[in-house]
Design a protein around this motif. Structure first.
Motif, mmCIF file in Angstrom:
data_model
loop_
_atom_site.group_PDB
_atom_site.id
_atom_site.type_symbol
_atom_site.label_atom_id
_atom_site.label_comp_id
_atom_site.label_asym_id
_atom_site.label_seq_id
_atom_site.Cartn_x
_atom_site.Cartn_y
_atom_site.Cartn_z
ATOM 1 N N TYR A 141 -58.117 91.510 13.689
ATOM 2 C CA TYR A 141 -58.798 92.000 15.429
ATOM 3 C C TYR A 141 -59.573 92.089 15.455
ATOM 4 O O TYR A 141 -60.353 92.390 16.534
ATOM 5 C CB TYR A 141 -57.365 92.094 15.592
ATOM 6 C CG TYR A 141 -55.999 91.347 15.652
ATOM 7 C CD1 TYR A 141 -55.865 90.579 16.730
ATOM 8 C CD2 TYR A 141 -55.219 91.684 14.666
ATOM 9 C CE1 TYR A 141 -55.250 89.874 16.607
ATOM 10 C CE2 TYR A 141 -53.891 91.545 14.972
ATOM 11 C CZ TYR A 141 -54.022 89.768 15.941
ATOM 12 O OH TYR A 141 -52.682 89.182 15.511
ATOM 13 N N GLN A 184 -62.064 91.274 17.866
ATOM 14 C CA GLN A 184 -61.448 90.050 18.747
ATOM 15 C C GLN A 184 -61.011 90.363 20.140
ATOM 16 O O GLN A 184 -60.736 91.919 20.085
ATOM 17 C CB GLN A 184 -59.880 89.691 18.717
ATOM 18 C CG GLN A 184 -60.660 89.421 16.748
ATOM 19 C CD GLN A 184 -60.658 87.621 16.634
ATOM 20 O OE1 GLN A 184 -60.349 87.068 17.081
ATOM 21 N NE2 GLN A 184 -61.698 87.303 16.114
ATOM 22 N N ARG A 223 -52.323 88.541 21.055
ATOM 23 C CA ARG A 223 -52.247 87.557 20.748
ATOM 24 C C ARG A 223 -54.527 87.822 20.513
ATOM 25 O O ARG A 223 -54.790 88.090 21.886
ATOM 26 C CB ARG A 223 -52.496 86.125 21.729
ATOM 27 C CG ARG A 223 -51.079 86.073 22.060
ATOM 28 C CD ARG A 223 -50.235 85.285 23.410
ATOM 29 N NE ARG A 223 -48.904 84.578 22.621
ATOM 30 C CZ ARG A 223 -48.302 84.942 23.856
ATOM 31 N NH1 ARG A 223 -48.113 85.472 24.777
ATOM 32 N NH2 ARG A 223 -46.724 84.151 23.526
ATOM 33 N N ALA A 224 -54.941 86.496 19.918
ATOM 34 C CA ALA A 224 -56.499 86.913 19.904
ATOM 35 C C ALA A 224 -56.842 85.553 20.623
ATOM 36 O O ALA A 224 -56.544 84.397 20.648
ATOM 37 C CB ALA A 224 -56.683 86.999 18.296
ATOM 38 N N MET A 225 -58.226 85.491 21.357
ATOM 39 C CA MET A 225 -58.176 84.533 22.187
ATOM 40 C C MET A 225 -59.782 84.390 21.207
ATOM 41 O O MET A 225 -60.871 85.329 20.917
ATOM 42 C CB MET A 225 -58.700 85.072 23.486
ATOM 43 C CG MET A 225 -57.675 84.995 24.526
ATOM 44 S SD MET A 225 -57.666 85.740 26.155
ATOM 45 C CE MET A 225 -58.447 87.128 26.467
ATOM 46 N N ARG A 226 -60.039 82.225 21.598
ATOM 47 C CA ARG A 226 -60.764 82.131 20.463
ATOM 48 C C ARG A 226 -62.578 81.837 21.192
ATOM 49 O O ARG A 226 -63.458 82.957 21.003
ATOM 50 C CB ARG A 226 -60.570 81.227 19.930
ATOM 51 C CG ARG A 226 -60.403 80.943 18.885
ATOM 52 C CD ARG A 226 -60.022 80.022 17.736
ATOM 53 N NE ARG A 226 -59.897 79.183 18.619
ATOM 54 C CZ ARG A 226 -59.703 77.580 17.622
ATOM 55 N NH1 ARG A 226 -60.217 77.826 16.354
ATOM 56 N NH2 ARG A 226 -59.280 76.354 18.428
ATOM 57 N N HIS A 227 -62.042 81.761 22.550
ATOM 58 C CA HIS A 227 -62.841 81.517 23.198
ATOM 59 C C HIS A 227 -63.118 81.137 24.969
ATOM 60 O O HIS A 227 -62.359 81.067 24.730
ATOM 61 C CB HIS A 227 -64.560 80.447 22.971
ATOM 62 C CG HIS A 227 -64.035 79.110 22.991
ATOM 63 N ND1 HIS A 227 -62.710 79.184 21.657
ATOM 64 C CD2 HIS A 227 -64.063 78.697 23.309
ATOM 65 C CE1 HIS A 227 -62.364 77.657 22.297
ATOM 66 N NE2 HIS A 227 -63.184 76.775 23.100
ATOM 67 N N GLY A 236 -58.908 79.964 26.790
ATOM 68 C CA GLY A 236 -59.242 78.492 25.549
ATOM 69 C C GLY A 236 -57.844 78.885 24.737
ATOM 70 O O GLY A 236 -57.234 79.092 25.017
ATOM 71 N N ARG A 237 -58.372 78.966 23.088
ATOM 72 C CA ARG A 237 -57.180 78.266 22.214
ATOM 73 C C ARG A 237 -56.391 80.086 22.078
ATOM 74 O O ARG A 237 -57.429 81.150 21.321
ATOM 75 C CB ARG A 237 -57.519 77.795 21.490
ATOM 76 C CG ARG A 237 -56.677 76.502 21.259
ATOM 77 C CD ARG A 237 -57.007 75.711 19.871
ATOM 78 N NE ARG A 237 -56.416 75.034 19.905
ATOM 79 C CZ ARG A 237 -56.189 74.169 18.491
ATOM 80 N NH1 ARG A 237 -57.761 73.507 18.476
ATOM 81 N NH2 ARG A 237 -55.117 73.447 18.399
ATOM 82 N N MET A 238 -55.465 79.861 21.976
ATOM 83 C CA MET A 238 -55.263 81.993 21.208
ATOM 84 C C MET A 238 -54.597 81.569 19.788
ATOM 85 O O MET A 238 -54.032 80.904 19.633
ATOM 86 C CB MET A 238 -53.714 82.060 22.261
ATOM 87 C CG MET A 238 -54.317 82.318 23.341
ATOM 88 S SD MET A 238 -52.753 83.284 24.243
ATOM 89 C CE MET A 238 -53.846 83.744 25.617
ATOM 90 N N THR A 239 -55.075 82.602 18.899
ATOM 91 C CA THR A 239 -54.523 82.583 18.042
ATOM 92 C C THR A 239 -53.615 83.537 17.034
ATOM 93 O O THR A 239 -54.198 84.603 18.030
ATOM 94 C CB THR A 239 -56.412 82.282 16.626
ATOM 95 O OG1 THR A 239 -56.962 83.328 17.038
ATOM 96 C CG2 THR A 239 -56.232 80.762 17.560
ATOM 97 N N THR A 296 -51.409 84.739 16.555
ATOM 98 C CA THR A 296 -50.197 85.291 17.325
ATOM 99 C C THR A 296 -49.197 86.796 16.463
ATOM 100 O O THR A 296 -48.428 85.878 15.545
ATOM 101 C CB THR A 296 -49.652 84.437 18.037
ATOM 102 O OG1 THR A 296 -50.782 83.834 19.376
ATOM 103 C CG2 THR A 296 -48.314 84.962 19.359
#
Length: 132
Positions: free
Chosen positions: A16, A19, A80-84, A95-98, A100
C-alpha cells in the motif's frame, strides 16, 4: 460491536505504500464508521516483544498535514487502493479500486461516501465547488 480490525501481513501492508486509499475506520466506543481518503507514505509493522500494533503512516489528500499520522490496522474495517484519477473527461474520479482488504474478509456492506449521478454529485464528478 467489538472486532479485531484488519490483519495484514508485511507484504500486503508494504504493497500500500505510495497508494491513495479509501479507508473505513471504526472504534469500539463510536456507533458509526468514518470514511477517509488518504495517501499512505509508510508502514510500521508490529514487532513481537517491542510494540504489538501495526499502522500505516498517512497524509490527508488536502496536503494540510506537516507530518504523517498513524492509522492503526486495528481501526481499519475496509481499505481500498485507488489506481488513478480520470484524465479523459468521463467523470470517473475514483477510477478502479484494487487491493481491497476488509476485517471480516467480505467488506462492511456500508455505502461509499458519495455516488456520482446523485442529487449531490453529478455524473461528471463535479460538486460545483470552486477550487482555487
Amino acid at each position: 460491536m467489538t472486532s479485531t480490525g484488519l490483519t495484514l501481513d508485511a507484504a500486503s501492508a508494504i504493497g500500500y505504500i505510495g497508494q491513495t486509499v479509501l479507508v473505513e475506520l471504526y472504534w469500539d466506543d463510536e456507533p458509526q464508521t468514518v470514511w477517509h481518503c488518504l495517501h499512505i507514505v509508510g508502514v510500521m509493522l508490529p514487532v513481537e516483544g517491542v510494540y504489538p500494533h501495526g499502522c500505516f503512516m498517512t497524509l490527508d489528500l488536502n496536503g494540510s498535514d506537516d507530518f504523517p499520522n498513524e492509522v492503526f490496522f486495528t481501526n481499519i474495517r475496509t481499505i481500498r487502493a485507488m489506481r488513478h484519477r480520470d484524465r479523459h473527461g468521463s467523470g470517473n474520479v475514483l477510477g478502479r479500486m484494487t487491493l481491497t482488504h476488509s476485517a471480516d474478509g467480505s467488506g462492511s456492506g456500508a455505502a461509499l461516501p458519495a455516488r456520482r449521478n446523485s442529487s449531490t454529485v453529478p455524473a461528471n464528478g463535479s460538486t460545483g465547488a470552486a477550487n482555487p
